[in-house]
Design an enzyme around this catalytic site. Structure first.
Site, PDB file in Angstrom:
ATOM      1  N   ARG A  19     -25.237  -1.843   7.987  1.00 54.71           N
ATOM      2  CA  ARG A  19     -24.898  -3.267   7.824  1.00 54.71           C
ATOM      3  C   ARG A  19     -25.267  -4.098   9.053  1.00 54.71           C
ATOM      4  NH1 ARG A  19     -19.754  -4.932   4.538  1.00 54.71           N
ATOM      5  NH2 ARG A  19     -21.216  -4.627   2.835  1.00 54.71           N
TER       6      ARG A  19
ATOM      7  N   GLU B  74     -18.703  -5.202  10.964  1.00 51.37           N
ATOM      8  CA  GLU B  74     -19.622  -4.432  11.818  1.00 51.37           C
ATOM      9  C   GLU B  74     -20.671  -5.321  12.468  1.00 51.37           C
ATOM     10  OE1 GLU B  74     -18.611  -3.502   8.822  1.00 51.37           O
ATOM     11  OE2 GLU B  74     -17.702  -1.542   9.102  1.00 51.37           O
TER      12      GLU B  74
ATOM     13  N   LYS C 206       0.860  -1.186   0.000  1.00 47.48           N
ATOM     14  CA  LYS C 206       0.000   0.000   0.000  1.00 47.48           C
ATOM     15  C   LYS C 206       0.905   1.247   0.000  1.00 47.48           C
ATOM     16  CE  LYS C 206      -4.389   1.069   2.095  1.00 47.48           C
ATOM     17  NZ  LYS C 206      -5.367   0.609   3.104  1.00 47.48           N
TER      18      LYS C 206
HETATM   19  C1  LIG Z   1     -18.518  -2.095   5.617  1.00 50.80           C
HETATM   20  C2  LIG Z   1     -17.347  -1.137   5.579  1.00 50.80           C
HETATM   21  N1  LIG Z   1     -16.720  -0.818   6.734  1.00 50.80           N
HETATM   22  C3  LIG Z   1     -15.679   0.032   6.725  1.00 50.80           C
HETATM   23  C4  LIG Z   1     -15.270   0.622   5.556  1.00 50.80           C
HETATM   24  C5  LIG Z   1     -14.146   1.643   5.585  1.00 50.80           C
HETATM   25  N2  LIG Z   1     -13.013   1.192   4.766  1.00 50.80           N
HETATM   26  C6  LIG Z   1     -12.788   1.635   3.552  1.00 50.80           C
HETATM   27  S1  LIG Z   1     -11.448   0.965   2.859  1.00 50.80           S
HETATM   28  C7  LIG Z   1     -11.096   0.113   4.283  1.00 50.80           C
HETATM   29  C8  LIG Z   1      -9.903  -0.762   4.365  1.00 50.80           C
HETATM   30  C9  LIG Z   1      -9.953  -1.776   3.243  1.00 50.80           C
HETATM   31  O1  LIG Z   1      -8.835  -2.613   3.355  1.00 50.80           O
HETATM   32  P1  LIG Z   1      -8.530  -3.584   2.130  1.00 50.80           P
HETATM   33  O2  LIG Z   1      -9.753  -4.286   1.709  1.00 50.80           O
HETATM   34  O3  LIG Z   1      -7.378  -4.421   2.549  1.00 50.80           O
HETATM   35  O4  LIG Z   1      -8.129  -2.616   0.935  1.00 50.80           O
HETATM   36  P2  LIG Z   1      -6.803  -1.717   0.815  1.00 50.80           P
HETATM   37  O5  LIG Z   1      -7.208  -0.329   1.269  1.00 50.80           O
HETATM   38  O6  LIG Z   1      -5.753  -2.329   1.687  1.00 50.80           O
HETATM   39  O7  LIG Z   1      -6.446  -1.771  -0.631  1.00 50.80           O
HETATM   40  C10 LIG Z   1     -12.074   0.330   5.230  1.00 50.80           C
HETATM   41  C11 LIG Z   1     -12.095  -0.285   6.584  1.00 50.80           C
HETATM   42  C12 LIG Z   1     -15.970   0.282   4.372  1.00 50.80           C
HETATM   43  N3  LIG Z   1     -15.659   0.840   3.190  1.00 50.80           N
HETATM   44  N4  LIG Z   1     -16.984  -0.599   4.419  1.00 50.80           N
HETATM   45 MG   LIG Z   2      -5.388  -4.243   2.354  1.00 51.71          MG
END
Ligand SMILES: Cc1ncc(C[n+]2csc(CCOP(=O)(O)OP(=O)(O)O)c2C)c(N)n1
Ligand SMILES: [Mg+2]
Ligand SMILES: CC(=O)[C@@H](O)[C@H](O)COP(=O)(O)O
Length: 605
Positions: free
Chosen positions: A360, A332, A247
């Site tokens: 959710r 969640e 990242k």
């Molecule tokens: C249901 C939900 N909870 C929280 C979020 C907030 N959120 C957006 S991106 C993220 C992290 C995602 O991590 P990952 O899937 O590993 O993707 P990366 O950013 O590492 O590429 C979170 C927690 C969300 N989008 N949806």
């Molecule tokens: Mg990730």
């Protein structure tokens, strides 16, 4: 012909025509483009820097949009947009009417899922693959790109359970950079760490569920990813391609960002990586500080986050009370029911979410917390119109949803002083759930009350004027309500402005106050249908209050991305619009007289 490689890539076809030895230069140019555009507009920089090579390989191997490439959460789809003909639009990234920060079907046939709520991609893929089979379109491949963080969400495993047995040729590209904001948590994270080390004896989780597994693949080696994707496509069965990425890769300020690798940024100076916008102390920090203060005196107070420890303001709490904070991953539903367990065990959990993600877990709030009258407090940040993140991020449903939950008490502080006060009141409730909601960003100045009547703050009274209009403001809309009162007072209209603080269930004092005014307006930063105004109108009808009650809130629409003030203005939630609404609606009522002040109004505090 364009002097740059990126300039030549006007779409996936041109990308496929590039010689492989031109691809490293393309990747470098895309990174430079991302840093330039995202630092200028704000948005998701780290996630997109991590998928440059991965997305190039995806669009070289597959034939979008005939093949469907579905992004989970969608915040990492900027490279996909660059490669599908939208480079020029990046100057309007996340601006009203401009390029969305997530896939948007109106923008391109290459885009499929607009919902930014995580952990959904595999379910879409399962459905798409079934549709292709039933429609005789099995030539169309389905590729789901999901992050390691999103894989901690329960829906992803519900989908894997179906994909593994179904035999449908879905290609799951696991973009494993080891983190959400923070490093990904739980047993799955440990399993992926073992897989990344290229050593997990015996079948791994995915193979056990019936999917093939290819990897780990260096997600920054285009040739290696292309080869793995072609192998996956040839298998003709469900398969996970485990790509290991970094990242924030390629931009030192992101790579060195200990907090979250510049997951989401505001407008930055690309040279220094420092913010160009001054940020005033906001709601989130005020909440975190007050919770820490309370927790220091009350050991039974614990906190939960769904992979957003810092974004919801719990990092200070976590430093002081590491054993009393629980990051459950992007889960969640589990967070809420685990909180129910914590409460059953004698603690007072505080579940900290962005308001939109509460959607959710409504069943868990209803049937696991409220049904058992458990003392769980929900703190909903980013409540109301958020702005640049668009339709699935506005926290506009929580009031209507929580209004359906028996025993739920909901508070909306108008300033950080009330936030502290209401958090304390919420944590003193032991016989049922409570919720506190506040908007994104900076908190305005303190708004003192003239007096308090049975818990309801009287913010403004037009003295020696008829009681024409009662403005019931919720949360930060106290500002526009007071502004409207000033405008109306200049026209001789008598206005009372009140802030119930606890907005659901409706405070009895509100129906009393409404009965003394010709017209009642309720302002809320949430969907009007089924919100606080609707509840107030019902309570007034039940109490036979004669005057009309109108809800001023958000229309039941999906609101596109833009700036919060403009969106609120579009929904009539400015001082002038509220005054205009009051004036228009007053015309439909009979003039009032100037009665003596009610005995229920206590002396000013
Ligand atoms: C249901 C939900 N909870 C929280 C979020 C907030 N959120 C957006 S991106 C993220 C992290 C995602 O991590 P990952 O899937 O590993 O993707 P990366 O950013 O590492 O590429 C979170 C927690 C969300 N989008 N949806
Ligand atoms: Mg990730
Ligand atoms: C994609 C996602 O859900 C989060 O990254 C969100 O965009 C963060 O929103 P804030 O910028 O308001 O913290």
């Amino acid at each position: 012909m364009s002097s740059t490689v990126l300039g030549q890539v006007t779409g996936p076809r041109r990308l496929k025509e590039l010689r492989p030895d031109r691809l490293p230069a393309l990747a470098d140019e895309i990174r430079e483009f991302l840093v330039d555009k995202v630092c200028a507009a704000g948005g998701h920089l780290g996630p997109n820097l991590g998928v440059v090579e991965l997305t190039i390989a995806l669009h070289r191997v597959f034939d979008s949009p005939v093949d469907r490439i579905v992004f989970d959460t969608g915040h990492q789809s900027y490279v996909h947009k660059v490669l599908t003909g939208r480079q020029a639009a990046f100057d309007t990234l996340r601006a009203e009417g401009g390029l969305s920060g997530y896939p948007m079907r109106a923008e391109s046939p290459h885009d499929h899922v607009e919902n930014s709520h995580a952990s959904t991609a595999l379910s879409y893929a399962d459905g798409l693959a079934k549709a292709h089979r039933l429609r005789g379109e099995e030539h169309r491949r389905v590729i789901a790109v999901i992050g390691d963080g999103a894989l901690t969400g329960g829906m992803a495993w519900e989908a894997l359970n179906n994909l593994g047995r179904g035999g449908r040729p879905v290609i799951v590209v696991l973009n494993d950079n080891g983190r959400s904001y923070d490093p990904t948590v739980g047993g799955l994270a440990d399993h992926l760490t073992a897989l990344r080390a290229a050593g997990e004896p015996g079948p791994n989780l995915f193979e056990t569920l019936g999917l093939a597994y290819l990897g780990p693949v260096d997600g920054h080696d285009i040739a290696a990813v292309e080869e793995a994707l072609r192998d996956a496509a040839r298998l003709g069965r469900p398969v996970v391609v485990h790509c290991v990425t970094e990242k924030g890769r390629g931009y030192a300020h992101a790579e060195e960002d200990e907090a979250d690798r510049m997951h989401g940024i505001g407008v930055l100076d690309p040279a220094t990586g420092r913010s160009r916008t001054a940020s005033s102390p906001g709601w989130t920090a005020a909440f975190g500080a007050e919770l820490e203060r309370i927790a220091a005196e009350r050991p039974e107070v614990v906190a939960l986050t769904a992979a957003m420890l810092r974004p919801v303001g719990l990092h200070g709490f976590a430093e002081r009370f590491p054993e009393r904070v629980f990051d459950v991953g992007i889960a969640e539903q589990h967070a809420v029911t685990s909180a129910a367990g914590l409460a059953m065990g004698g603690l007072h959990p505080v579940v900290c979410l962005y308001a939109t993600f509460l959607n959710r877990a409504v069943d868990q709030i209803m049937m696991d917390v409220a049904l058992h009258n458990l003392p769980v407090t929900f703190v909903l940040d980013r409540a109301g119109v958020t702005g640049p993140d668009g339709a699935s991020h506005h926290g506009m449903w929580d009031l209507a949803l929580l209004g359906t939950v028996p025993g739920m008490r909901v508070a909306a502080p108008r300033d950080t002083a009330r936030l502290a006060e209401l958090l304390g009141e919420a944590l003193s409730v032991q016989d049922g759930p409570t919720a506190l909601r506040f908007p994104k960003g900076g908190a305005g100045p303190e708004i003192p009350a003239l007096t308090r009547m049975e818990g309801v703050d009287i913010l403004h009274r037009t003295r020696s004027r008829p009681l024409d209009v009662l403005l019931v403001s919720t949360g930060v809309l106290a500002g526009p309500a007071l502004g409207a009162a000033e405008l109306l007072a200049e026209e001789g209209v008598g206005v009372t402005v009140v802030d119930p603080r606890w907005v659901l269930p409706v405070a009895p004092a509100l129906t009393h106050l409404a009965s003394r005014h010709r017209l009642t307006l309720c302002l809320e930063d949430g969907i009007r249908a089924g919100g606080v105004g609707t509840a107030l109108a019902q309570a007034c009808a039940d109490a036979r209050v004669p005057g009309p009650v109108h809800a001023l809130g958000l229309r039941r629409e999906f609101l596109s991305h833009g700036e919060r003030p403009a969106i609120l203005a579009d929904h009539g939630l400015t001082a002038r619009s509220v005054a205009d609404s009051a004036r228009a609606l007053l015309g439909d009522t009979t003039p009032a007289r100037t009665p003596a002040p009610s005995s229920r109004e206590r002396t000013p505090r």
